[in-house]
Scaffold this active site. Structure first.
Site, PDB file in Angstrom:
ATOM      1  N   GLU A 221      14.599  20.361  55.837  1.00 25.53           N
ATOM      2  CA  GLU A 221      13.597  21.288  56.026  1.00 25.53           C
ATOM      3  C   GLU A 221      13.587  21.930  57.429  1.00 25.53           C
ATOM      4  O   GLU A 221      12.641  21.975  57.985  1.00 25.53           O
ATOM      5  CB  GLU A 221      12.253  20.569  56.043  1.00 25.53           C
ATOM      6  CG  GLU A 221      11.928  19.461  57.079  1.00 25.53           C
ATOM      7  CD  GLU A 221      12.479  17.959  56.717  1.00 25.53           C
ATOM      8  OE1 GLU A 221      12.174  16.987  57.344  1.00 25.53           O
ATOM      9  OE2 GLU A 221      13.299  18.063  55.745  1.00 25.53           O
TER      10      GLU A 221
ATOM     11  N   HIS B 205       8.900  20.808  48.152  1.00 23.73           N
ATOM     12  CA  HIS B 205       8.775  19.650  49.260  1.00 23.73           C
ATOM     13  C   HIS B 205       9.422  20.139  50.520  1.00 23.73           C
ATOM     14  O   HIS B 205       8.566  19.816  51.429  1.00 23.73           O
ATOM     15  CB  HIS B 205       9.860  18.458  48.683  1.00 23.73           C
ATOM     16  CG  HIS B 205       9.739  17.242  49.605  1.00 23.73           C
ATOM     17  ND1 HIS B 205       8.956  16.216  49.289  1.00 23.73           N
ATOM     18  CD2 HIS B 205      10.449  17.040  50.724  1.00 23.73           C
ATOM     19  CE1 HIS B 205       9.253  15.458  50.219  1.00 23.73           C
ATOM     20  NE2 HIS B 205      10.165  15.926  50.872  1.00 23.73           N
ATOM     21  N   GLU B 206      10.312  20.723  50.689  1.00 25.80           N
ATOM     22  CA  GLU B 206      10.922  21.327  51.974  1.00 25.80           C
ATOM     23  C   GLU B 206       9.774  22.358  52.509  1.00 25.80           C
ATOM     24  O   GLU B 206       9.865  22.244  53.740  1.00 25.80           O
ATOM     25  CB  GLU B 206      12.185  21.833  51.765  1.00 25.80           C
ATOM     26  CG  GLU B 206      13.194  20.851  50.799  1.00 25.80           C
ATOM     27  CD  GLU B 206      13.273  19.532  51.683  1.00 25.80           C
ATOM     28  OE1 GLU B 206      13.071  19.536  52.918  1.00 25.80           O
ATOM     29  OE2 GLU B 206      13.724  18.560  50.912  1.00 25.80           O
TER      30      GLU B 206
ATOM     31  N   HIS C 215       6.932  20.391  54.577  1.00 27.01           N
ATOM     32  CA  HIS C 215       7.399  19.902  55.565  1.00 27.01           C
ATOM     33  C   HIS C 215       7.204  20.923  56.596  1.00 27.01           C
ATOM     34  O   HIS C 215       7.121  20.565  58.028  1.00 27.01           O
ATOM     35  CB  HIS C 215       9.024  19.704  55.632  1.00 27.01           C
ATOM     36  CG  HIS C 215       9.249  18.279  55.335  1.00 27.01           C
ATOM     37  ND1 HIS C 215       8.578  17.110  55.851  1.00 27.01           N
ATOM     38  CD2 HIS C 215       9.997  17.839  54.222  1.00 27.01           C
ATOM     39  CE1 HIS C 215       9.402  16.047  55.222  1.00 27.01           C
ATOM     40  NE2 HIS C 215      10.072  16.365  54.393  1.00 27.01           N
TER      41      HIS C 215
ATOM     42  N   GLU D  63       6.936  12.131  55.591  1.00 25.03           N
ATOM     43  CA  GLU D  63       7.331  12.140  53.972  1.00 25.03           C
ATOM     44  C   GLU D  63       5.960  11.724  53.017  1.00 25.03           C
ATOM     45  O   GLU D  63       5.998  12.448  52.021  1.00 25.03           O
ATOM     46  CB  GLU D  63       8.477  11.103  53.580  1.00 25.03           C
ATOM     47  CG  GLU D  63       9.768  11.517  54.469  1.00 25.03           C
ATOM     48  CD  GLU D  63      10.270  13.036  54.051  1.00 25.03           C
ATOM     49  OE1 GLU D  63       9.628  13.590  53.021  1.00 25.03           O
ATOM     50  OE2 GLU D  63      11.208  13.482  54.532  1.00 25.03           O
TER      51      GLU D  63
ATOM     52  N   ASP E  28      18.332   5.631  59.123  1.00 24.41           N
ATOM     53  CA  ASP E  28      18.638   5.854  57.726  1.00 24.41           C
ATOM     54  C   ASP E  28      18.053   4.743  56.862  1.00 24.41           C
ATOM     55  O   ASP E  28      17.851   5.403  55.690  1.00 24.41           O
ATOM     56  CB  ASP E  28      20.010   6.208  57.730  1.00 24.41           C
ATOM     57  CG  ASP E  28      20.154   8.122  57.859  1.00 24.41           C
ATOM     58  OD1 ASP E  28      19.318   8.476  58.260  1.00 24.41           O
ATOM     59  OD2 ASP E  28      21.538   8.178  57.757  1.00 24.41           O
TER      60      ASP E  28
ATOM     61  N   TYR F  96       8.107   8.060  51.070  1.00 23.06           N
ATOM     62  CA  TYR F  96       7.694   9.035  50.261  1.00 23.06           C
ATOM     63  C   TYR F  96       6.804   8.737  49.246  1.00 23.06           C
ATOM     64  O   TYR F  96       5.716   9.638  49.239  1.00 23.06           O
ATOM     65  CB  TYR F  96       8.955   9.503  49.470  1.00 23.06           C
ATOM     66  CG  TYR F  96      10.408  10.123  50.263  1.00 23.06           C
ATOM     67  CD1 TYR F  96      10.349  11.630  50.343  1.00 23.06           C
ATOM     68  CD2 TYR F  96      11.069   9.392  51.107  1.00 23.06           C
ATOM     69  CE1 TYR F  96      11.265  12.149  50.979  1.00 23.06           C
ATOM     70  CE2 TYR F  96      12.103   9.778  51.685  1.00 23.06           C
ATOM     71  CZ  TYR F  96      12.435  11.120  51.813  1.00 23.06           C
ATOM     72  OH  TYR F  96      13.318  11.740  52.408  1.00 23.06           O
TER      73      TYR F  96
END
Length: 605
Positions: free
Chosen positions: A270, A294-295, A298, A317, A374, A382
């Site tokens: 994003e 979704h992006e 953001h 998320e 990560d 999410y």
């Protein structure tokens, strides 16, 4: 006067900048892109926040060669500065310590990146859709420091200007105001007037062209990809308008997409004003564009109001998934959004089963200190985050929840948000206004408890129920070809649900019949292929092997790679085959993907 919800932000365990007495406010970046040496070289000049009684600036770096540091005073005079690099850490890199003079207003760092910088993906022409090399960055979560000395924490924001020099036949783009045509000199200037955190710094260089979709939206892609992408994303302006109708004005001026080569490790990223997307969503029927929604979402949840640390990632998320599905419902109806909810819930349940239902990594608020952040970028943030908002919606109703979310985005625009501050705001603005509401929500179980709390509303899809009827017919012995009339017009989501619903013990003969009827192995849809290949592998269906290897050699999206290599490893000769394919394919993958796959394939005996 409205109540204050400000609290001291928590120390970011993934940034050395938290120990810095000085904070940055603006970046002037000057870079030269060298494809021959696979490096960026230039200068990062950091303007400091005014009125800071600071004696030292601390920046995050990783695998950077620091050539010189200079201090600037308010009149622009510069002096060379001493600097030191802290002890190297495999994940965090090194702290760059710069002592400041009393009159220092800016610090310039001259540096060069490593050819193996983790954020940078250098592609040969054969790895692209055209005939020219390509470069793109992926800065999330803490990889910006591998191509830019910076305060690499999501809680620290800055504006920037940049000058980037590239080969004159290539176009450079950033997460900023972007050119739409080539510059004959190969020199591009960028401006980002809205403050962003370092993980949203982005750069791409390649043989790119632009096609407008509306006055504020458009597509960048390689020439051969641009027509397909323009058709696929024709509803982009409608998405932006739908998002604004839900949660307030779009604050970033333009919203453009850049379709990257297949090695991009994520579905999308994003980056403000210029979302990076994978070509694996070019399905031809616009059935995978929820990723773009979704992006886009953001642009509010994440880019506008940002998680303070990666322990608070769910605040990005969870809201974004909920917002994405509201956009898709607005555009394509509730039945379409219901399919996305069911698929998302299933993905989350698989993640919980994989991680362990009692694992603290299934909490929304994470404890990632000492680990690569990560590790927290899972379906929990999410889908469990989305499920919390669905539960809240079921308790207070959509109008009240929408008003709360819209005001949340407006009140905390261009600020960082941590979990404790958000919970304080949630209680004050919503939960405390109705006695017993927090108890019925069971908020603590969501945020600091494992798994999916039992009060999560169930999700269901009428369209998937129709798919289940066809699965029942198949299980009862009907030939796959007899299902053809009922499956006409199915979306990608229905096919994925169908493939996930097949028995794990299908004999190879049945798998062959399915392939003959529906041509799964030759599908051009990446989501369908990713769902089909594990079924084919499990049954020992050899005709799919070449297509699987081709997919793994060319597609770098981690969402697909990890389960496909895992399915390959589960076959009798899978370890040997997986390592052979990986040896050929690894150069096409970004470090975000190879970091996971190296461990998966190299530690097995």
């Amino acid at each position: 006067m409205p109540p204050s919800y400000s609290q001291p932000l928590p120390q970011d365990p993934h940034s050395y900048a938290g120990t810095s007495p000085a904070r940055v406010s603006h970046l002037d970046l000057d870079l030269t892109v060298d494809f021959a040496t696979r490096s960026l070289a230039g200068r990062a000049t950091w303007r400091l926040l005014a009125n800071q009684p600071a004696t030292e600036l601390v920046l995050d770096t990783r695998d950077l060669t620091i050539e010189q540091v200079e201090l600037f005073d308010a009149t622009g005079n510069s002096t060379s500065a001493a600097f030191t690099l802290g002890q190297a850490d495999a994940v965090l890199g090194q702290a760059l310590h710069v002592p400041l003079a009393p009159d220092t207003t800016a610090v310039r760092v001259s540096y060069r990146t490593s050819p193996t910088a983790a954020a940078l993906q250098w592609l040969e022409p054969a790895q692209t859709a055209g005939t020219e090399p390509f470069l793109f960055t992926q800065s999330q979560a803490i990889l910006a420091r591998t191509w830019l000395p910076c305060q690499d924490s999501p809680g620290i924001r800055f504006t920037y200007d940049a000058t980037v020099r590239v080969p004159p036949h290539l176009l450079a783009l950033m997460s900023a105001e972007n050119p739409q045509t080539l510059d004959a000199r190969g020199e591009y200037r960028f401006r980002m007037a809205q403050p962003i955190p370092a993980y949203l710094m982005a750069l791409a260089v390649g043989d790119l062209r632009f096609a407008p979709l509306s006055g504020r939206t458009g597509i960048y892609a390689e020439p051969g990809t641009l027509p397909t992408a323009s058709h696929e994303f024709a509803d982009l302006e409608k998405m932006v308008a739908a998002a604004e109708e839900l949660y307030g004005p779009y604050r970033w001026e333009r919203y453009d997409l850049l379709v990257l080569p297949p090695s991009f490790p994520f579905g999308g990223m994003e980056n403000p004003r210029l979302t990076f997307v994978t070509p694996t969503i070019l399905a031809g029927d616009r059935s995978l564009t929820s990723l773009v929604a979704h992006e886009l979402a953001h642009s509010w949840s994440g880019n506008l109001v940002t998680n303070a640390t990666w322990n608070d990632f769910w605040l990005n998320e969870g809201f974004t998934v909920y917002f994405e599905r509201r956009i898709m419902e607005h555009l394509y109806g509730a039945e379409y959004a219901d399919m996305l909810q069911v698929l998302g819930r299933a993905a989350m349940q698989e993640t919980i089963a994989e991680i362990g239902v009692a694992s603290p990594d299934t909490h929304l608020h994470l404890a990632l200190a000492g680990r690569d952040p990560d590790e927290g970028l899972t379906e929990i943030a999410y889908e469990k985050g989305c499920a919390l908002l669905l539960t809240l919606e079921s308790l207070v109703g959509r109008p009240r929840l929408d008003a709360f979310i819209k005001e949340y985005f407006a009140r905390f625009s261009f600020q960082a948000m941590d979990t404790a501050t958000f919970l304080h705001y949630l209680r004050a603005e919503l939960l405390d206004q109705e006695p017993g509401l927090e108890s019925r929500l069971n908020l603590a179980a969501w945020v600091d408890g494992p798994g999916l709390p039992p009060n999560a509303p169930p999700v269901a899809s009428r369209r998937f129920e129709a798919v289940d009827q066809e699965l029942g017919r198949l299980a009862a012995g009907e030939a796959p070809a007899s299902l053809l009339p009922a499956t006409a017009g199915w979306s990608s989501h229905e096919w994925v649900h169908f493939l996930h619903g097949l028995s794990d013990s299908l004999p190879v003969e049945r798998v062959a019949e399915l392939d003959a009827a529906f041509q799964f192995t030759t599908s051009g849809n990446a989501e369908i292929l990713a769902a089909w290949f594990p079924r084919a592998l499990r049954a020992g269906y050899a005709p799919a092997d070449a297509a699987l290897e081709n997919f793994l050699r060319h597609v770098g999206r981690r969402k697909f790679l990890v389960p496909l290599y895992r399915a390959l490893l589960a076959t009798p000769d899978g370890l040997t085959q997986a390592r052979a394919v990986y040896a050929q394919s690894r150069p096409n993958y970004h470090s975000v993907a190879t970091g996971t796959l190296d461990a998966m394939l190299d530690t097995r005996t």
